[in-house]
Design a protein around this motif. Structure first.
Motif, PDB file in Angstrom:
ATOM      1  N   ILE A 146     -13.953   0.511  24.689  1.00 54.05           N
ATOM      2  CA  ILE A 146     -13.223   0.306  23.442  1.00 54.05           C
ATOM      3  C   ILE A 146     -13.806  -0.901  22.714  1.00 54.05           C
ATOM      4  N   GLY A 147     -13.913  -0.776  21.407  1.00 55.17           N
ATOM      5  CA  GLY A 147     -14.373  -1.880  20.585  1.00 55.17           C
ATOM      6  C   GLY A 147     -13.481  -2.045  19.374  1.00 55.17           C
ATOM      7  N   VAL A 148     -13.497  -3.247  18.802  1.00 56.15           N
ATOM      8  CA  VAL A 148     -12.775  -3.528  17.564  1.00 56.15           C
ATOM      9  C   VAL A 148     -13.696  -4.330  16.658  1.00 56.15           C
ATOM     10  N   PHE A 149     -13.436  -4.237  15.355  1.00 54.35           N
ATOM     11  CA  PHE A 149     -14.189  -5.052  14.406  1.00 54.35           C
ATOM     12  C   PHE A 149     -13.288  -5.442  13.254  1.00 54.35           C
ATOM     13  N   ASN A 150     -13.657  -6.499  12.567  1.00 54.88           N
ATOM     14  CA  ASN A 150     -12.902  -7.021  11.439  1.00 54.88           C
ATOM     15  C   ASN A 150     -13.625  -6.617  10.155  1.00 54.88           C
ATOM     16  N   MET A 151     -13.090  -5.627   9.457  1.00 54.26           N
ATOM     17  CA  MET A 151     -13.724  -5.090   8.247  1.00 54.26           C
ATOM     18  C   MET A 151     -13.923  -6.173   7.188  1.00 54.26           C
ATOM     19  N   TYR A 166     -19.558   3.550  23.127  1.00 55.47           N
ATOM     20  CA  TYR A 166     -18.145   3.292  22.855  1.00 55.47           C
ATOM     21  C   TYR A 166     -17.390   4.612  22.743  1.00 55.47           C
ATOM     22  N   THR A 167     -16.213   4.653  23.352  1.00 58.15           N
ATOM     23  CA  THR A 167     -15.359   5.831  23.248  1.00 58.15           C
ATOM     24  C   THR A 167     -14.588   5.793  21.945  1.00 58.15           C
ATOM     25  N   VAL A 168     -14.116   4.613  21.590  1.00 61.58           N
ATOM     26  CA  VAL A 168     -13.335   4.442  20.369  1.00 61.58           C
ATOM     27  C   VAL A 168     -13.558   3.026  19.840  1.00 61.58           C
ATOM     28  N   ILE A 169     -13.598   2.906  18.485  1.00 60.27           N
ATOM     29  CA  ILE A 169     -13.714   1.607  17.827  1.00 60.27           C
ATOM     30  C   ILE A 169     -12.610   1.530  16.780  1.00 60.27           C
ATOM     31  N   PHE A 170     -11.830   0.451  16.845  1.00 60.55           N
ATOM     32  CA  PHE A 170     -10.719   0.249  15.910  1.00 60.55           C
ATOM     33  C   PHE A 170     -11.061  -0.843  14.917  1.00 60.55           C
ATOM     34  N   GLU A 171     -10.517  -0.719  13.719  1.00 60.92           N
ATOM     35  CA  GLU A 171     -10.572  -1.808  12.748  1.00 60.92           C
ATOM     36  C   GLU A 171      -9.346  -2.669  13.003  1.00 60.92           C
ATOM     37  N   MET A 172      -9.538  -3.970  13.183  1.00 61.95           N
ATOM     38  CA  MET A 172      -8.451  -4.857  13.627  1.00 61.95           C
ATOM     39  C   MET A 172      -7.221  -4.825  12.734  1.00 61.95           C
ATOM     40  N   GLY A 202     -15.813  -9.619  24.667  1.00 63.49           N
ATOM     41  CA  GLY A 202     -16.743  -8.504  24.704  1.00 63.49           C
ATOM     42  C   GLY A 202     -16.286  -7.260  23.975  1.00 63.49           C
ATOM     43  N   ILE A 203     -15.106  -7.270  23.433  1.00 61.63           N
ATOM     44  CA  ILE A 203     -14.595  -6.077  22.754  1.00 61.63           C
ATOM     45  C   ILE A 203     -14.832  -6.160  21.248  1.00 61.63           C
ATOM     46  N   LYS A 236     -19.738  -9.218  14.902  1.00 65.23           N
ATOM     47  CA  LYS A 236     -21.042  -9.879  14.704  1.00 65.23           C
ATOM     48  C   LYS A 236     -22.211  -8.913  14.880  1.00 65.23           C
ATOM     49  N   PRO A 237     -22.192  -8.064  15.913  1.00 65.71           N
ATOM     50  CA  PRO A 237     -23.291  -7.095  16.012  1.00 65.71           C
ATOM     51  C   PRO A 237     -23.348  -6.124  14.827  1.00 65.71           C
ATOM     52  N   LEU A 238     -22.188  -5.739  14.287  1.00 67.90           N
ATOM     53  CA  LEU A 238     -22.180  -4.866  13.112  1.00 67.90           C
ATOM     54  C   LEU A 238     -22.791  -5.572  11.899  1.00 67.90           C
ATOM     55  N   ILE A 239     -22.478  -6.852  11.732  1.00 67.65           N
ATOM     56  CA  ILE A 239     -23.053  -7.622  10.623  1.00 67.65           C
ATOM     57  C   ILE A 239     -24.569  -7.677  10.786  1.00 67.65           C
ATOM     58  N   ALA A 240     -25.025  -7.919  12.006  1.00 72.18           N
ATOM     59  CA  ALA A 240     -26.469  -7.973  12.259  1.00 72.18           C
ATOM     60  C   ALA A 240     -27.136  -6.635  11.951  1.00 72.18           C
TER      61      ALA A 240
END
Length: 173
Positions: A25-30, A137-143, A154-155, A159-163
């Motif tokens: 599972i991952g999350v990111f801040n749009m 990743y099985t699922v990625i949520f927007e925070m 690690g979730i 930062k990796p998306l920005i890169a």
């Protein structure tokens, strides 16, 4: 019979636990991605260039209204009734015009921001999808949208998306 039921339940639980163990599972801040990626910075620069003159005009108008309001308070006793009413009408008219101008400015800025930001959102979704597939990743949520209030180490993949987005911009895509 009890042993058979116990074994059946045990097998179901074991298989469920193994299925969850394989999930990633991952999350990111749009908002952070939008503001910190090179695409977002370019949009912010365009918005600033377009709307800074309007902001300066609004600020000047706001200061003029404050000055007129201060004059009204200072001259309240010295003015005759008719002159006082004229100044109050002028003040109300200017204040109403100023509020209308501020509302129009905000609406124009918001519309322009949405127009310029939509292609970036599409790129973010594409990059996030590719990143998720590439990293298992099985699922990625927007925070913000998902209401996530705690994220373990690690979730967060912001930062990796920005890169990845910055690499895409440098590649000219």
């Amino acid at each position: 019979m009890k042993k058979v039921m116990f074994l059946a339940i045990a097998f179901v639980l074991v298989f469920q636990v193994s299925a969850f163990a394989e999930s990633k599972i991952g999350v990111f801040n749009m908002q952070a991605v939008m503001l910190q990626c090179d695409y977002g910075k370019a949009v912010a620069a365009k918005l600033k260039a377009k709307f800074t003159p309007m902001e300066k005009d609004l600020k000047k108008d706001g200061e003029a209204i404050k000055k007129l309001e201060a004059e009204l308070k200072n001259q309240d006793l010295a003015l005759k009734l008719e002159a006082k009413q004229d100044k109050q009408r002028e003040f109300r008219r200017l204040a109403r015009d100023y509020q209308d101008s501020v509302a129009a400015y905000r609406q124009k800025r918001q519309m322009e921001q949405q127009k310029l930001g939509q292609p970036i959102v599409e790129k973010i979704v594409k990059v996030m999808s590719e990143y998720g597939k590439a990293n298992g990743y099985t699922v990625i949520f927007e925070m913000a949208a998902s209401g996530v209030s705690y994220v373990g180490d690690g979730i967060d993949i912001t930062k990796p998306l920005i890169a990845e987005l910055n690499k895409l911009k440098k590649a000219g895509k």
